[in-house]
Enzyme design. Sequence first.
Site, PDB file in Angstrom:
ATOM      1  N   GLU A 234       0.844  -1.168   0.031  1.00  0.00           N
ATOM      2  CA  GLU A 234      -0.153   0.115   0.004  1.00  0.00           C
ATOM      3  C   GLU A 234       1.004   1.293  -0.078  1.00  0.00           C
ATOM      4  O   GLU A 234       0.742   2.186   0.821  1.00  0.00           O
ATOM      5  CB  GLU A 234      -1.128   0.156   0.962  1.00  0.00           C
TER       6      GLU A 234
ATOM      7  N   GLU B 275      -5.164  -8.469  -0.740  1.00  0.00           N
ATOM      8  CA  GLU B 275      -5.969  -8.102   0.449  1.00  0.00           C
ATOM      9  C   GLU B 275      -7.323  -7.967   0.047  1.00  0.00           C
ATOM     10  O   GLU B 275      -7.482  -7.152  -0.883  1.00  0.00           O
ATOM     11  CB  GLU B 275      -5.422  -6.978   1.162  1.00  0.00           C
TER      12      GLU B 275
END
Length: 512
Positions: free
Chosen positions: A193, A316
């Site tokens: 991320e 994810e």
Amino acid sequence: MKKNLTFLVLLMIMHVAKAQTTASLTVSGKSDHQISRHIYGHFSEHLGHCIYGGFWVDSSLNVPKKDRIRLDVVDALKKIHIPNLRWPGGCFADEYHWRDGIGKRSDRPKMVNTNWGGVTEDNSFGTHEFMELCELLHTEPYISANVGSGTVEEMSKWVEYFNFDGTSPMSKLRAENGHPAPWKVGFWGVGNESWGCGGNMTPEFYAGQFRRYATYARDYPGARLKKMASGASDFDYHWTEVCMKEIPLHMMWGLSLHYYTIPGDWGHKGSATKFDEKEYFTTMRKCLLMDTLVTKHSAVMDKYDPKKSVALAVDEWGIWTDVEPGTNPGFLYQQNSLRDALIAASTLNIFNNHSDRVRLANLAQTVNVLQSLILTDKEKLLLTPTYYVFDLFQVHMDAAYLPIQLNSPSYTNGNESIPAVNASASKDSTGAVHISFVNLDPAKKITVTANLKDVQWKTVSGQVLSSGKYTDINTFENPNKVKTATFNGAKKQGNDLVVELPATSVVVVTLK
């Protein structure tokens, strides 16, 4: 009285007819690729009680253990053959410095887990402990390296520590810490991320960082790296565009995508157990957006990689609700209902149907965090409804993907509609065909008639996961409320398959 009785019977017949509907499915027996087993991967972050109190427990806890690894958790995951396990994060990965987690445990420095609850991390679970866990699970490790607060040298030396089978400072250190042989780990995430908690980077800056870090993350003999670029969040197609344009294809095995199904919004996500049909419908509508996301990100990737050499790695995903009342808000502990099982099954069907591009995925997270497979409370352990979905769907792992065409009735709530049924199909190495169905409609049984082109079969068997209400959960007091059962609602009609799907159900049938 007789007329009234006849009228009531007619009303009942009309009601039953209204409560049922039909769908049609065509399954092709021809396949051009496999469904990678790595689509069924999982995620273990230093967050809440996933590692500490989940996989790694206090030595005094009265459960079977190897060192401090909890073996009943291991045994449950071995039964569903989890193919890979992602570690140490998540956001934690970009504040984790691997050298703090090796050597004598009493000498390891402590740190503050600033992302998740501000708790003290004692680093007792590090590289060697994680690799022992993976060996017990018979699963492949997927390591997320620190790009946000780390250095190129730090990642490079960690790869060497894991993978070099020769004489070097890192292999010497590994041997001193009890493991002379290299582990030869293939899956490596280059940051996590990076658009957010991994450094708040622009895609242009990250693409340059990836090229730099990936250059010095070396392939060693017998240990070719599968490097994962930190990809987009949700609908950020620009991030995907920049990464595909700026990163040479040969440098990355995969490009990640993160998407969470949130019933409400980030400020008030919604309860894991207390929700009405409107919220249930909204949640399922958001879940099915995964198909749009995968389709559109794949289309961007196709512009630069028409041969699909780079995997889309949805590393994810899952439902994210408010935490359970009274628990630490930074630990992300939530219950797991039949609704969550339907989300898991629908998402896995989407991945199967895009398995030419989606070749790795990781549900968040394995134990005690977000959409868990397992919940623990001291010595107690329960399997969630989501666990049973992964149990049912393991038949698709490394099986040949079979293309399908599905005509589904709508499930309508207010002025909005979504497809009530989703499905995917595969053929395993023995020739058996497996079809996984999901019926999202909470009120209607749906009959699916499947035309099986080029598929020869004689018998059908199946399993079903359902319950009385979509809010039903497994608890430590009643751990078996939602679990799989034998399914008898499928039959052969000519060469067609006819399947009666119960409301809010997951059904997997096997044709032989």
